[in-house]
Motif scaffolding. Structure first.
Motif, PDB file in Angstrom:
ATOM      1  N   GLU A  68     -10.339 -61.611  35.731  1.00 26.49           N
ATOM      2  CA  GLU A  68      -9.305 -60.609  35.445  1.00 26.49           C
ATOM      3  C   GLU A  68      -9.934 -59.303  34.980  1.00 26.49           C
ATOM      4  OE1 GLU A  68      -6.284 -62.096  32.765  1.00 26.49           O
ATOM      5  OE2 GLU A  68      -6.120 -63.966  33.911  1.00 26.49           O
ATOM      6  N   PHE A  69     -10.959 -59.382  34.145  1.00 30.70           N
ATOM      7  CA  PHE A  69     -11.616 -58.170  33.676  1.00 30.70           C
ATOM      8  C   PHE A  69     -12.366 -57.466  34.804  1.00 30.70           C
ATOM      9  CE2 PHE A  69     -10.756 -60.076  29.548  1.00 30.70           C
ATOM     10  CZ  PHE A  69     -10.369 -58.958  28.818  1.00 30.70           C
ATOM     11  N   LEU A  70     -12.965 -58.232  35.718  1.00 31.49           N
ATOM     12  CA  LEU A  70     -13.594 -57.620  36.893  1.00 31.49           C
ATOM     13  C   LEU A  70     -12.551 -56.859  37.705  1.00 31.49           C
ATOM     14  CD1 LEU A  70     -16.023 -60.378  38.238  1.00 31.49           C
ATOM     15  CD2 LEU A  70     -16.650 -58.169  37.244  1.00 31.49           C
ATOM     16  N   LEU A  71     -11.397 -57.482  37.897  1.00 29.93           N
ATOM     17  CA  LEU A  71     -10.333 -56.854  38.683  1.00 29.93           C
ATOM     18  C   LEU A  71      -9.766 -55.609  38.006  1.00 29.93           C
ATOM     19  CD1 LEU A  71      -8.519 -60.086  39.923  1.00 29.93           C
ATOM     20  CD2 LEU A  71      -9.980 -58.544  41.260  1.00 29.93           C
ATOM     21  N   GLU A  72      -9.911 -55.533  36.697  1.00 33.69           N
ATOM     22  CA  GLU A  72      -9.471 -54.351  35.948  1.00 33.69           C
ATOM     23  C   GLU A  72     -10.517 -53.234  35.975  1.00 33.69           C
ATOM     24  OE1 GLU A  72      -8.310 -55.378  31.947  1.00 33.69           O
ATOM     25  OE2 GLU A  72      -6.915 -56.918  32.660  1.00 33.69           O
ATOM     26  N   GLY A  73     -11.689 -53.499  36.573  1.00 32.56           N
ATOM     27  CA  GLY A  73     -12.700 -52.462  36.718  1.00 32.56           C
ATOM     28  C   GLY A  73     -13.894 -52.564  35.790  1.00 32.56           C
ATOM     29  N   TYR A  74     -13.947 -53.595  34.976  1.00 29.04           N
ATOM     30  CA  TYR A  74     -15.133 -53.781  34.127  1.00 29.04           C
ATOM     31  C   TYR A  74     -16.326 -54.089  35.021  1.00 29.04           C
ATOM     32  CZ  TYR A  74     -12.315 -53.759  29.883  1.00 29.04           C
ATOM     33  OH  TYR A  74     -11.500 -53.391  28.850  1.00 29.04           O
ATOM     34  N   ASP A  75     -17.516 -53.651  34.593  1.00 31.16           N
ATOM     35  CA  ASP A  75     -18.713 -53.768  35.415  1.00 31.16           C
ATOM     36  C   ASP A  75     -19.673 -54.803  34.839  1.00 31.16           C
ATOM     37  OD1 ASP A  75     -20.654 -53.270  37.339  1.00 31.16           O
ATOM     38  OD2 ASP A  75     -21.488 -51.566  36.246  1.00 31.16           O
ATOM     39  N   PHE A  76     -19.689 -55.981  35.435  1.00 26.53           N
ATOM     40  CA  PHE A  76     -20.640 -57.032  35.092  1.00 26.53           C
ATOM     41  C   PHE A  76     -20.710 -58.004  36.257  1.00 26.53           C
ATOM     42  CE2 PHE A  76     -16.506 -58.299  33.398  1.00 26.53           C
ATOM     43  CZ  PHE A  76     -16.375 -59.610  33.827  1.00 26.53           C
ATOM     44  N   GLN A  77     -21.719 -58.844  36.234  1.00 21.69           N
ATOM     45  CA  GLN A  77     -21.861 -59.883  37.256  1.00 21.69           C
ATOM     46  C   GLN A  77     -21.299 -61.182  36.688  1.00 21.69           C
ATOM     47  OE1 GLN A  77     -23.207 -59.125  40.396  1.00 21.69           O
ATOM     48  NE2 GLN A  77     -22.992 -57.085  39.488  1.00 21.69           N
TER      49      GLN A  77
END
Length: 135
Positions: free
Chosen positions: A76-85
């Protein structure tokens, strides 16, 4: 480089102890534990606070189960634009390879995934296929 191991229960703490037993405590590894007492709202707030503290550094999050609540939370955080692997299926061979290898983040992740797969074996079947068991 920052590392966060995120799992159900206290598994992340235990696997970090194992890594540090084998390769030492020089690598800073953070953990996230999704416990019975932690609501999804609390978990989300905790992760958001953590991500805010590391946004200037490359981050690899290693979760236990693809499709599980922990991996889904980080997705969910990736989909919100946070940048991590985000990598799922964390295990000890994967972590050792990741922490001891060199190269780009992508190369290190890909090599670690291969190492994780190679470390999953049914030893009895290996022995039988090599003629190691005599009837």
């Amino acid at each position: 480089m920052k590392y966060l191991i995120a799992t159900h229960g206290e598994f992340s703490k235990g696997v970090i102890d194992s890594v540090q037993l084998i390769i030492g405590e020089d690598i800073a590894i953070d953990y996230f534990c999704m416990t019975k007492s932690k609501s999804s709202e609390e978990a989300s707030k905790e992760v958001k606070r953590y991500l805010a503290t590391v946004k200037e550094e490359p981050l690899i999050v290693l979760a236990d189960v693809f499709g599980g609540s922990v991996a889904n939370l980080f997705t969910e955080f990736l989909l919100e634009g946070y940048d991590f692997q985000l990598v799922t299926g964390v295990n000890l061979p994967m972590l050792l390879n990741l922490f001891l290898s060199e190269g780009s983040i992508e190369e290190r992740i890909n090599n670690s995934l291969e190492e994780a797969k190679r470390g999953i074996l049914h030893v009895n079947a290996c022995i039988e296929s090599k003629g190691g068991v005599q009837d």
